[in-house]
Design an enzyme around this catalytic site. Sequence first.
Site, PDB file in Angstrom:
ATOM      1  N   SER A  65       0.823  -1.216   0.000  1.00 38.53           N
ATOM      2  CA  SER A  65       0.000   0.000   0.000  1.00 38.53           C
ATOM      3  C   SER A  65       0.854   1.262   0.000  1.00 38.53           C
ATOM      4  O   SER A  65       2.013   1.250   0.424  1.00 38.53           O
ATOM      5  CB  SER A  65      -0.910   0.021   1.228  1.00 38.53           C
ATOM      6  OG  SER A  65      -1.716  -1.124   1.276  1.00 38.53           O
TER       7      SER A  65
HETATM    8  N1  SAH Z   1      -0.237  -5.523   3.945  1.00 38.28           N
HETATM    9  C1  SAH Z   1       0.550  -5.813   2.766  1.00 38.28           C
HETATM   10  C2  SAH Z   1      -0.178  -5.517   1.457  1.00 38.28           C
HETATM   11  C3  SAH Z   1      -1.268  -6.463   1.252  1.00 38.28           C
HETATM   12  S1  SAH Z   1      -1.839  -6.746  -0.393  1.00 38.28           S
HETATM   13  C4  SAH Z   1       1.888  -5.103   2.768  1.00 38.28           C
HETATM   14  O1  SAH Z   1       2.179  -4.344   3.707  1.00 38.28           O
HETATM   15  O2  SAH Z   1       2.662  -5.325   1.844  1.00 38.28           O
HETATM   16  C5  SAH Z   1      -3.125  -7.876   0.089  1.00 38.28           C
HETATM   17  C6  SAH Z   1      -2.632  -9.253   0.425  1.00 38.28           C
HETATM   18  O3  SAH Z   1      -3.749  -9.986   0.916  1.00 38.28           O
HETATM   19  C7  SAH Z   1      -2.121 -10.028  -0.770  1.00 38.28           C
HETATM   20  O4  SAH Z   1      -0.822 -10.467  -0.510  1.00 38.28           O
HETATM   21  C8  SAH Z   1      -3.096 -11.208  -0.905  1.00 38.28           C
HETATM   22  O5  SAH Z   1      -2.481 -12.404  -1.336  1.00 38.28           O
HETATM   23  C9  SAH Z   1      -3.600 -11.335   0.521  1.00 38.28           C
HETATM   24  N2  SAH Z   1      -4.883 -12.020   0.688  1.00 38.28           N
HETATM   25  C10 SAH Z   1      -5.996 -11.970  -0.085  1.00 38.28           C
HETATM   26  N3  SAH Z   1      -6.976 -12.719   0.453  1.00 38.28           N
HETATM   27  C11 SAH Z   1      -6.478 -13.266   1.594  1.00 38.28           C
HETATM   28  C12 SAH Z   1      -7.017 -14.130   2.602  1.00 38.28           C
HETATM   29  N4  SAH Z   1      -8.270 -14.624   2.561  1.00 38.28           N
HETATM   30  N5  SAH Z   1      -6.213 -14.471   3.639  1.00 38.28           N
HETATM   31  C13 SAH Z   1      -4.937 -14.004   3.719  1.00 38.28           C
HETATM   32  N6  SAH Z   1      -4.390 -13.204   2.801  1.00 38.28           N
HETATM   33  C14 SAH Z   1      -5.143 -12.812   1.759  1.00 38.28           C
END
Ligand code: SAH
Length: 216
Positions: A65
């Site tokens: 993000s």
């Molecule tokens: N917080 C992260 C950015 C997240 S992007 C950072 O600081 O870099 C969103 C992430 O959520 C992705 O990696 C995706 O694979 C994950 N995601 C999506 N659905 C999910 C679920 N049900 N459980 C765990 N992770 C999930």
Amino acid sequence: MWKKKDFEEQRELMVKNQIVARGISDPLVIEAMRKVPRHMFVEDSMVYESYGDHPLPIGKGQTISQPFMVASMTEELELKGGDRVLEIGTGSGYQAAILAEIVLEVYTIERVKSLAERAERLLHSLGYNNVNVIVDDGSLGLSEYSPYDAIIVTAASPNIPPPLFEQLKEGGRLIIPVSDIYAQTLIKVIKKKGNQVKQRLYGCVFVPLIGDYGYK
Ligand code: SAH
């Protein structure tokens, strides 16, 4: 080639121009944003962009993000030093590192194994031993270590997954982007006497939460 000092300068500018100038005021959040080396959480080809005012790709179609979004969501969690926090969507591990600077214990769940493994390696090499990375469907939360003082979801959900609200402590805060047909809104939910007290914060854009209580 940039040196460590150049990244430190970029990070100071990021905190000044993108974080403090836009109204983030919690000293714990500002200090954490000053410390965590964001450039180590992005892909090598993106390293010179890492302190820019935007999200960046981290592979597997996912993103880290925008710095302001990380700071703002963290501030809304109203964290204290002794808190235990759950994050859904580890991604690069950057948000988890910010949390780990502030609180006692962080549990972070990622559904994509390769991302989780890379984040875990990096977090531990940077000395964040209070972060626990778990590969699973985070839409179900992590009941084992519940209840949590705060829960942050960094992927967009069609609604508020019931297990996440259940796993909050009384007085606990949940921050989650919720989608409707046209856009996503960042929602803050506080558990008060077992009830959901909801506040709409602002519009946002996140990758989808995929899972039992997310998108199928
Ligand atoms: N917080 C992260 C950015 C997240 S992007 C950072 O600081 O870099 C969103 C992430 O959520 C992705 O990696 C995706 O694979 C994950 N995601 C999506 N659905 C999910 C679920 N049900 N459980 C765990 N992770 C999930």
